[in-house]
Motif scaffolding. Structure first.
Motif, PDB file in Angstrom:
ATOM      1  N   ARG A 174      19.145 101.444  65.700  1.00 20.68           N
ATOM      2  CA  ARG A 174      20.046 100.920  66.258  1.00 20.68           C
ATOM      3  C   ARG A 174      21.872 101.607  66.118  1.00 20.68           C
ATOM      4  O   ARG A 174      22.313 101.342  67.466  1.00 20.68           O
ATOM      5  CB  ARG A 174      20.520 100.203  65.049  1.00 20.68           C
ATOM      6  CG  ARG A 174      18.801  98.924  65.102  1.00 20.68           C
ATOM      7  CD  ARG A 174      19.361  97.820  64.039  1.00 20.68           C
ATOM      8  NE  ARG A 174      19.006  96.973  64.038  1.00 20.68           N
ATOM      9  CZ  ARG A 174      17.698  95.927  64.510  1.00 20.68           C
ATOM     10  NH1 ARG A 174      18.452  96.022  65.523  1.00 20.68           N
ATOM     11  NH2 ARG A 174      16.939  95.218  64.528  1.00 20.68           N
ATOM     12  N   GLN A 175      22.239 102.673  64.967  1.00 18.37           N
ATOM     13  CA  GLN A 175      23.130 103.387  65.658  1.00 18.37           C
ATOM     14  C   GLN A 175      23.408 104.151  66.658  1.00 18.37           C
ATOM     15  O   GLN A 175      24.596 104.306  66.928  1.00 18.37           O
ATOM     16  CB  GLN A 175      23.411 104.442  63.991  1.00 18.37           C
ATOM     17  CG  GLN A 175      24.611 104.855  64.345  1.00 18.37           C
ATOM     18  CD  GLN A 175      24.594 105.957  63.131  1.00 18.37           C
ATOM     19  OE1 GLN A 175      23.701 106.063  62.432  1.00 18.37           O
ATOM     20  NE2 GLN A 175      25.366 106.951  63.389  1.00 18.37           N
ATOM     21  N   HIS A 176      22.368 104.306  67.262  1.00 27.17           N
ATOM     22  CA  HIS A 176      21.651 105.731  68.689  1.00 27.17           C
ATOM     23  C   HIS A 176      21.344 104.605  69.712  1.00 27.17           C
ATOM     24  O   HIS A 176      20.844 104.902  70.244  1.00 27.17           O
ATOM     25  CB  HIS A 176      21.255 106.682  67.871  1.00 27.17           C
ATOM     26  CG  HIS A 176      21.520 107.821  67.241  1.00 27.17           C
ATOM     27  ND1 HIS A 176      22.260 107.552  65.799  1.00 27.17           N
ATOM     28  CD2 HIS A 176      22.357 108.975  67.171  1.00 27.17           C
ATOM     29  CE1 HIS A 176      21.986 108.455  65.199  1.00 27.17           C
ATOM     30  NE2 HIS A 176      22.992 109.637  65.889  1.00 27.17           N
ATOM     31  N   ILE A 219      12.552 102.120  55.078  1.00 30.55           N
ATOM     32  CA  ILE A 219      12.521 101.550  56.942  1.00 30.55           C
ATOM     33  C   ILE A 219      13.451 101.264  57.703  1.00 30.55           C
ATOM     34  O   ILE A 219      13.950 101.365  58.120  1.00 30.55           O
ATOM     35  CB  ILE A 219      11.078 100.477  57.275  1.00 30.55           C
ATOM     36  CG1 ILE A 219       9.471 100.532  57.344  1.00 30.55           C
ATOM     37  CG2 ILE A 219      11.187 100.250  58.308  1.00 30.55           C
ATOM     38  CD1 ILE A 219       9.358 102.575  57.239  1.00 30.55           C
ATOM     39  N   LYS A 220      13.735 100.492  56.626  1.00 28.34           N
ATOM     40  CA  LYS A 220      15.671  99.826  56.738  1.00 28.34           C
ATOM     41  C   LYS A 220      16.985 101.094  56.722  1.00 28.34           C
ATOM     42  O   LYS A 220      16.879 101.227  58.084  1.00 28.34           O
ATOM     43  CB  LYS A 220      16.076  99.133  55.788  1.00 28.34           C
ATOM     44  CG  LYS A 220      15.684  97.712  55.705  1.00 28.34           C
ATOM     45  CD  LYS A 220      16.367  96.979  54.306  1.00 28.34           C
ATOM     46  CE  LYS A 220      15.535  95.366  54.106  1.00 28.34           C
ATOM     47  NZ  LYS A 220      13.642  95.851  53.771  1.00 28.34           N
ATOM     48  N   GLN A 221      16.437 102.660  56.144  1.00 32.98           N
ATOM     49  CA  GLN A 221      17.203 103.138  56.976  1.00 32.98           C
ATOM     50  C   GLN A 221      16.842 103.619  57.851  1.00 32.98           C
ATOM     51  O   GLN A 221      17.619 104.442  58.149  1.00 32.98           O
ATOM     52  CB  GLN A 221      16.446 104.981  56.139  1.00 32.98           C
ATOM     53  CG  GLN A 221      17.102 104.164  54.136  1.00 32.98           C
ATOM     54  CD  GLN A 221      17.425 105.253  53.324  1.00 32.98           C
ATOM     55  OE1 GLN A 221      16.772 106.795  53.198  1.00 32.98           O
ATOM     56  NE2 GLN A 221      16.406 104.994  52.078  1.00 32.98           N
ATOM     57  N   ILE A 222      15.706 103.679  58.565  1.00 35.09           N
ATOM     58  CA  ILE A 222      15.350 104.421  59.871  1.00 35.09           C
ATOM     59  C   ILE A 222      15.498 103.236  60.788  1.00 35.09           C
ATOM     60  O   ILE A 222      16.004 104.143  62.212  1.00 35.09           O
ATOM     61  CB  ILE A 222      13.747 104.732  60.018  1.00 35.09           C
ATOM     62  CG1 ILE A 222      13.055 105.584  58.414  1.00 35.09           C
ATOM     63  CG2 ILE A 222      12.852 105.669  60.911  1.00 35.09           C
ATOM     64  CD1 ILE A 222      13.752 106.925  58.170  1.00 35.09           C
ATOM     65  N   GLU A 223      15.623 102.104  60.737  1.00 34.91           N
ATOM     66  CA  GLU A 223      15.907 100.832  61.655  1.00 34.91           C
ATOM     67  C   GLU A 223      17.183 101.850  61.676  1.00 34.91           C
ATOM     68  O   GLU A 223      18.050 101.366  62.976  1.00 34.91           O
ATOM     69  CB  GLU A 223      15.478 100.084  60.943  1.00 34.91           C
ATOM     70  CG  GLU A 223      15.748  98.734  62.154  1.00 34.91           C
ATOM     71  CD  GLU A 223      15.177  97.615  61.223  1.00 34.91           C
ATOM     72  OE1 GLU A 223      15.953  96.395  61.948  1.00 34.91           O
ATOM     73  OE2 GLU A 223      14.515  97.293  60.720  1.00 34.91           O
ATOM     74  N   ALA A 224      18.342 102.266  60.464  1.00 34.27           N
ATOM     75  CA  ALA A 224      19.519 101.477  60.789  1.00 34.27           C
ATOM     76  C   ALA A 224      20.204 102.750  61.970  1.00 34.27           C
ATOM     77  O   ALA A 224      20.588 102.589  62.793  1.00 34.27           O
ATOM     78  CB  ALA A 224      20.155 101.971  59.310  1.00 34.27           C
ATOM     79  N   ILE A 225      19.298 104.171  62.010  1.00 33.35           N
ATOM     80  CA  ILE A 225      19.708 105.225  62.540  1.00 33.35           C
ATOM     81  C   ILE A 225      19.822 104.956  63.699  1.00 33.35           C
ATOM     82  O   ILE A 225      19.902 105.385  65.093  1.00 33.35           O
ATOM     83  CB  ILE A 225      18.685 106.432  61.573  1.00 33.35           C
ATOM     84  CG1 ILE A 225      19.003 106.302  60.390  1.00 33.35           C
ATOM     85  CG2 ILE A 225      19.253 107.610  63.149  1.00 33.35           C
ATOM     86  CD1 ILE A 225      18.293 107.381  59.449  1.00 33.35           C
ATOM     87  N   PRO A 232      17.986 111.443  65.350  1.00 29.86           N
ATOM     88  CA  PRO A 232      18.670 111.557  66.778  1.00 29.86           C
ATOM     89  C   PRO A 232      18.298 112.220  67.282  1.00 29.86           C
ATOM     90  O   PRO A 232      18.299 112.057  68.532  1.00 29.86           O
ATOM     91  CB  PRO A 232      20.059 111.343  65.970  1.00 29.86           C
ATOM     92  CG  PRO A 232      20.064 110.875  64.494  1.00 29.86           C
ATOM     93  CD  PRO A 232      19.248 111.614  63.925  1.00 29.86           C
ATOM     94  N   THR A 233      18.679 113.934  66.740  1.00 27.05           N
ATOM     95  CA  THR A 233      18.415 115.260  67.412  1.00 27.05           C
ATOM     96  C   THR A 233      16.615 115.051  68.400  1.00 27.05           C
ATOM     97  O   THR A 233      16.720 115.278  69.292  1.00 27.05           O
ATOM     98  CB  THR A 233      18.503 116.652  67.285  1.00 27.05           C
ATOM     99  OG1 THR A 233      19.892 116.161  66.100  1.00 27.05           O
ATOM    100  CG2 THR A 233      18.501 117.627  67.246  1.00 27.05           C
ATOM    101  N   LEU A 234      15.820 114.456  67.820  1.00 30.31           N
ATOM    102  CA  LEU A 234      14.640 114.630  68.543  1.00 30.31           C
ATOM    103  C   LEU A 234      14.634 114.012  69.664  1.00 30.31           C
ATOM    104  O   LEU A 234      13.977 113.839  70.753  1.00 30.31           O
ATOM    105  CB  LEU A 234      13.940 113.892  67.911  1.00 30.31           C
ATOM    106  CG  LEU A 234      13.390 115.598  66.533  1.00 30.31           C
ATOM    107  CD1 LEU A 234      12.654 115.562  65.105  1.00 30.31           C
ATOM    108  CD2 LEU A 234      12.857 117.075  67.085  1.00 30.31           C
TER     109      LEU A 234
END
Length: 386
Positions: A72-74, A64-70, A38-40
Motif C-alpha cells: 500500500r505504501q508503494h 500478511i498485514k506487514q506485506i500489505e502495508a508495504i 519495493p526494490t523487486l
C-alpha cells in the motif's frame, strides 16, 4: 506428482553442465522485506500485486498485514487471496486465478510455505496457457523451510486427490525474500518438519542424476547447518539469527538449477508425494517418515558413485567414519532418525490412518513399477512405519 525417474543417466562426476534458473535476485536478512519488496517490484516494473497465502497465516498472524502495508505504501496493493490449502488443491488455484484477473494484478507475492508458492506457480501457468504471451512473475516470501521457491515445478492436488505437477522454466519465482523475522509466527512443528524436508532435498540431491559436483558441496553445507541449527531453533525459537541460517540452509538444500533434461529427486520424495495429499500427511512429516529408511536402503542398493557421495556426508557432519561406505551410510540414516526424534517429530502411518492394504499400491505408484528388484524392500520400509 510422477513416480521415480527410472531413466538411465551417465555419471555427472567429471562431465555435465550447469545453468541458473529464471530466478533474478534473492534478498536475505532479518527485516529485509521492507526494502527488498519495493526494490523487486520496481525491478520487475510491477504495478499491482496479489498476495497469495494460506488461511492460517492470514487469520492468525500479522505477517500478511506487514506485506500489505508495504504494498500500500508503494501503491502496489491489489488484494489478498488466502484460500490455498495444504498440498495446494486445484479448486483454490482456480479461485486464485479469478481473483488475479478481478483485481487486475500483474504480479504475485506468495507468502507462506510450499503450498502458496506452488499454487502461485500453477496459477501463473494456467494464466499463460489461457492468454499466451509472457509468463507473469512471482515474488516468493517463504515462512517455512520447504524450499519450493527454488524450483520450476508446481505440485498441486487434482480433483481426484492425487498430487500432480506442471513445470516451465518461467515458473521459477523471479525474486525471493528470506526475512527470518517473518518466520517467528510459524508453528514449531511446521517449521522444524519443513527443515527435515530441506534435509531430504539435500540428501537426495547427493544421488540425483545430472547434479554437478559443486552443488553437492552446497548440499553437504546444508546438511551440516540443518543438523546444527534445527535443534538450536527448537531450544530457542525466538533466535532470529538461527532462523536466518536455517533459511540459508534451505536455499542450499535445493539450489536452483536449470536442467537440460529434468531429473527427479529420489525414493524418499517419491514416497512422500504418494503419501502426502492422498492421506493428508504434511510434506515435512513425509520426509520425517521416509528419509532415514530410504538412506539405509541405499547402503546396499546405490551405485558406487552414489555411495561415495552419501558416505562422505558423515565427514561433513564431523562424525567419525565407521570403516566402510556402507556403514557410513547406515550411520547417516541413524543420525537422520535421531535428529527427527530429538526434534519431537517421530511419526507413524498409524497416526494418519493409512490402510496397510494400500502399501503395495503406494510403493508401486512411487516406483513406477512392481518388477523393480527393490520393490519388496520398499514395501517393507512402509510396513515398518506403523
Amino acid at each position: 506428482m510422477s513416480a521415480m525417474d527410472t531413466t538411465s543417466y551417465g555419471s555427472s562426476e567429471l562431465e555435465g553442465s550447469y545453468a541458473y534458473t529464471e530466478l533474478s535476485t534473492v534478498y536475505y536478512g532479518p527485516g529485509c522485506v521492507e526494502k527488498a519488496l519495493p526494490t523487486l517490484l520496481q525491478k520487475f516494473s510491477a504495478k499491482k500485486a496479489l498476495i497469495v497465502t494460506g488461511k492460517s497465516l492470514f487469520e492468525k498472524t500479522d505477517v500478511i498485514k506487514q506485506i500489505e502495508a508495504i504494498l500500500r505504501q508503494h501503491d502496489a496493493y491489489g488484494g489478498v487471496f488466502y484460500e490455498i490449502g495444504e498440498h495446494a488443491p486445484v479448486a483454490g488455484i482456480r479461485k486464485g486465478l479469478l481473483k488475479f484477473k478481478e483485481v487486475n494484478a500483474d504480479i504475485i507475492v506468495a507468502v507462506g510455505g510450499g503450498s502458496p508458492v506452488d499454487a502461485s506457480k500453477a496459477l501463473l501457468y494456467n494464466l499463460q496457457q489461457e492468454t499466451g504471451g509472457e509468463f507473469r512473475k512471482q515474488i516468493a516470501i517463504p515462512t517455512t523451510l520447504s524450499a519450493a521457491e527454488y524450483t520450476v515445478g508446481a505440485g498441486f492436488t487434482n480433483e481426484q486427490g492425487a498430487k500432480v505437477a506442471v513445470s516451465a522454466q518461467e515458473l521459477a519465482p523471479a525474486g525471493i525474500i528470506l526475512d527470518a523475522k517473518l518466520t517467528l509466527a510459524t508453528p514449531e512443528r511446521l517449521w522444524l518438519s519443513t527443515g527435515i524436508r530441506a534435509l531430504d532435498h539435500a540428501v537426495e540431491g547427493l544421488y540425483r542424476p545430472m547434479v554437478p559436483p559443486p552443488l553437492k558441496y552446497l548440499f553437504y553445507a546444508a546438511i551440516a547447518d540443518l543438523f546444527k541449527c534445527l535443534p538450536q531453533s527448537k531450544a530457542n525459537p525466538e533466535d532470529v539469527s538461527v532462523r536466518q541460517r536455517l533459511q540459508l540452509a534451505s536455499w542450499m538444500s535445493l539450489w536452483p538449477i536449470k536442467f537440460e533434461k529434468y531429473s527427479a529427486l529420489g525414493l524418499s520424495h517419491a514416497l512422500g508425494h504418494k503419501l502426502g495429499a492422498a492421506y493428508g500427511i504434511p510434506h515435512g512429516i513425509t520426509s520425517c517418515l521416509t528419509l532415514a529408511p530410504v538412506v539405509a536402503l541405499k547402503a546396499t542398493t546405490a551405485s558406487a558413485e552414489e555411495k561415495k557421495w552419501l558416505a562422505d556426508a558423515i565427514y561433513h557432519l564431523r562424525r567419525p567414519s565407521q570403516g566402510s561406505e556402507e556403514k557410513d551410510i547406515l550411520a547417516l540414516s541413524k543420525a537422520i532418525a535421531g535428529l527427527v526424534d530429538d526434534l519431537g517429530l517421530h511419526s507413524t502411518l498409524t497416526q494418519y490412518k493409512v490402510p496397510k492394504e494400500d502399501l503395495s499400491s503406494i510403493a508401486e505408484k512411487a516406483m513406477g513399477k512392481k518388477d523393480d528388484p527393490t520393490f519388496p524392500q520398499v514395501v517393507k520400509i512402509l510396513e515398518d512405519l506403523y
